[in-house]
Design a protein around this motif. Structure first.
Motif, PDB file in Angstrom:
ATOM      1  N   PHE A 179      34.132  -4.856  65.467  1.00  0.00           N
ATOM      2  CA  PHE A 179      34.195  -4.331  64.106  1.00  0.00           C
ATOM      3  C   PHE A 179      34.636  -2.864  64.115  1.00  0.00           C
ATOM      4  CE2 PHE A 179      30.287  -7.236  63.156  1.00  0.00           C
ATOM      5  CZ  PHE A 179      31.052  -8.356  63.437  1.00  0.00           C
ATOM      6  N   ILE A 180      34.070  -2.101  65.055  1.00  0.00           N
ATOM      7  CA  ILE A 180      34.417  -0.688  65.150  1.00  0.00           C
ATOM      8  C   ILE A 180      35.872  -0.513  65.554  1.00  0.00           C
ATOM      9  CG2 ILE A 180      33.894   1.484  66.350  1.00  0.00           C
ATOM     10  CD1 ILE A 180      31.820   0.519  64.248  1.00  0.00           C
ATOM     11  N   ALA A 181      36.380  -1.430  66.383  1.00  0.00           N
ATOM     12  CA  ALA A 181      37.797  -1.380  66.749  1.00  0.00           C
ATOM     13  C   ALA A 181      38.669  -1.592  65.510  1.00  0.00           C
ATOM     14  CB  ALA A 181      38.107  -2.433  67.806  1.00  0.00           C
ATOM     15  N   GLN A 182      38.210  -2.448  64.595  1.00  0.00           N
ATOM     16  CA  GLN A 182      38.940  -2.634  63.343  1.00  0.00           C
ATOM     17  C   GLN A 182      38.945  -1.352  62.513  1.00  0.00           C
ATOM     18  OE1 GLN A 182      36.804  -6.424  62.104  1.00  0.00           O
ATOM     19  NE2 GLN A 182      38.888  -6.920  61.432  1.00  0.00           N
ATOM     20  N   VAL A 183      37.802  -0.679  62.485  1.00  0.00           N
ATOM     21  CA  VAL A 183      37.719   0.596  61.764  1.00  0.00           C
ATOM     22  C   VAL A 183      38.682   1.606  62.379  1.00  0.00           C
ATOM     23  CG1 VAL A 183      36.219   2.544  61.200  1.00  0.00           C
ATOM     24  CG2 VAL A 183      35.338   0.202  61.025  1.00  0.00           C
ATOM     25  N   ALA A 184      38.705   1.659  63.717  1.00  0.00           N
ATOM     26  CA  ALA A 184      39.604   2.587  64.412  1.00  0.00           C
ATOM     27  C   ALA A 184      41.055   2.297  64.062  1.00  0.00           C
ATOM     28  CB  ALA A 184      39.394   2.495  65.927  1.00  0.00           C
ATOM     29  N   GLU A 185      41.405   1.018  64.049  1.00  0.00           N
ATOM     30  CA  GLU A 185      42.776   0.639  63.679  1.00  0.00           C
ATOM     31  C   GLU A 185      43.104   1.064  62.254  1.00  0.00           C
ATOM     32  OE1 GLU A 185      44.999  -3.004  65.623  1.00  0.00           O
ATOM     33  OE2 GLU A 185      43.192  -3.659  64.562  1.00  0.00           O
ATOM     34  N   ALA A 252      30.146  -4.885  53.261  1.00  0.00           N
ATOM     35  CA  ALA A 252      30.986  -5.520  54.279  1.00  0.00           C
ATOM     36  C   ALA A 252      30.295  -5.514  55.632  1.00  0.00           C
ATOM     37  CB  ALA A 252      32.338  -4.813  54.370  1.00  0.00           C
ATOM     38  N   MET A 253      29.645  -4.408  55.984  1.00  0.00           N
ATOM     39  CA  MET A 253      28.935  -4.313  57.261  1.00  0.00           C
ATOM     40  C   MET A 253      27.776  -5.305  57.305  1.00  0.00           C
ATOM     41  SD  MET A 253      30.478  -2.042  59.152  1.00  0.00           S
ATOM     42  CE  MET A 253      31.980  -2.745  58.454  1.00  0.00           C
ATOM     43  N   ILE A 254      27.006  -5.371  56.228  1.00  0.00           N
ATOM     44  CA  ILE A 254      25.872  -6.298  56.163  1.00  0.00           C
ATOM     45  C   ILE A 254      26.344  -7.744  56.221  1.00  0.00           C
ATOM     46  CG2 ILE A 254      23.997  -7.145  54.700  1.00  0.00           C
ATOM     47  CD1 ILE A 254      23.723  -4.210  53.671  1.00  0.00           C
ATOM     48  N   GLU A 255      27.411  -8.040  55.483  1.00  0.00           N
ATOM     49  CA  GLU A 255      27.922  -9.407  55.467  1.00  0.00           C
ATOM     50  C   GLU A 255      28.488  -9.817  56.813  1.00  0.00           C
ATOM     51  OE1 GLU A 255      30.579 -10.090  52.219  1.00  0.00           O
ATOM     52  OE2 GLU A 255      29.089  -9.498  50.711  1.00  0.00           O
ATOM     53  N   SER A 256      29.010  -8.858  57.569  1.00  0.00           N
ATOM     54  CA  SER A 256      29.555  -9.194  58.889  1.00  0.00           C
ATOM     55  C   SER A 256      28.456  -9.715  59.812  1.00  0.00           C
ATOM     56  CB  SER A 256      30.242  -7.970  59.507  1.00  0.00           C
ATOM     57  OG  SER A 256      29.305  -6.984  59.911  1.00  0.00           O
ATOM     58  N   ILE A 257      27.263  -9.100  59.719  1.00  0.00           N
ATOM     59  CA  ILE A 257      26.133  -9.564  60.524  1.00  0.00           C
ATOM     60  C   ILE A 257      25.580 -10.864  59.958  1.00  0.00           C
ATOM     61  CG2 ILE A 257      23.839  -9.005  61.413  1.00  0.00           C
ATOM     62  CD1 ILE A 257      26.096  -7.287  62.584  1.00  0.00           C
TER      63      ILE A 257
END
Length: 262
Positions: A179-185, A252-257
């Protein structure tokens, strides 16, 4: 056990086991010659071991025989059969399970009388900046637990959680690098959109993430306090924060988990 002279065996040498091995070598926790590994595909294993300077073994028993610590890195459905296969080699050793979804209760069902701890590591262990989510229920002695902490604590934050939270902890620490890699992108894409070279954008974003995380860990500061401190009244940062909130970043962060937990 002398930590620097400890012998570590990897039974199963997939992506996570090799990442742990890389972290141990990167941080010079133990010597390469004290590490052995076994895997189903010996040809591939031999190539992976040769480039790391560790010893490839043709059988699981050979890898585990003289080790002080045995890392079980096979698929979850293979753990029981593999442990039963090498049970005679495991007495008195520190058994570190990294197979997701397998816990202390499972090990007690097929490997009674041995000393084991179940963990869920994440891939940044390969550069010595990872996380080991560890089940608080285990069968290590006090001395073995101290050795476990001293060795793996050099490549990762060790976080002990209740058995029922082990899988969740693994998701929060293990899935979220994607997920963090997506944020970085996304942040790099924004910089490129406004004229920055992509390589420079990635360097800035990645170092920012690294530095921010380290700052929060070392200071113990609440993330909200850091956010508030960067947001000047009427300034640029608060406008960006407002845009993220409007886009529903927290949801979005909560839903990802939630999506993984089912």
């Amino acid at each position: 056990m002398s930590i620097s002279e400890a012998k570590i065996a990897f039974v199963g040498f997939g992506s996570m086991a090799s990442a742990i091995c890389d972290g141990i070598l990167c941080k010079e926790v133990v010597k390469a010659e004290n590490i052995t590994a076994s895997a189903r595909n010996y040809e591939k294993l031999a190539a992976n071991c040769e480039k790391r300077g560790i010893r490839a073994c043709s059988t699981n028993a050979e890898a585990a025989k003289d080790a002080d610590i045995v890392v079980i890195g096979v698929l979850p459905q293979q753990v029981k059969a593999i442990c039963e296969e090498i049970a005679d080699c495991l007495s008195g050793k520190i058994i570190v399970n990294i197979a997701y979804g397998v816990g202390c209760a499972d090990y007690e069902g097929f490997l009674k009388g041995c000393n084991h701890i179940s963990t869920v590591p994440n891939t940044p262990v390969s550069v010595g900046e990872g996380i080991f989510v560890c089940e608080s229920r285990h069968t290590l002695t006090d001395e073995q637990l101290a050795a476990f902490k001293e060795i793996f604590g050099q490549i990762a934050l060790l976080e002990f959680v209740a058995p029922e939270l082990l899988d969740l902890g693994g998701i929060v620490a293990g899935s979220t690098p994607a997920f963090i890699a997506q944020v970085a992108e996304g942040l790099a894409d924004a910089a490129v959109k406004h004229g920055m070279q992509r390589a420079a954008a990635y360097r800035l974003v990645e170092q920012m993430m690294c530095g921010t995380a380290k700052y929060l860990l070392e200071t113990g500061m609440h993330p909200g306090v850091l956010k508030d401190g960067v947001c000047s009244p009427g300034g640029a940062t608060i406008k960006g924060v407002a845009a993220l909130e409007k886009a529903g970043i927290r949801d979005a962060m909560i839903e990802s988990i939630d999506s993984i937990m089912g």
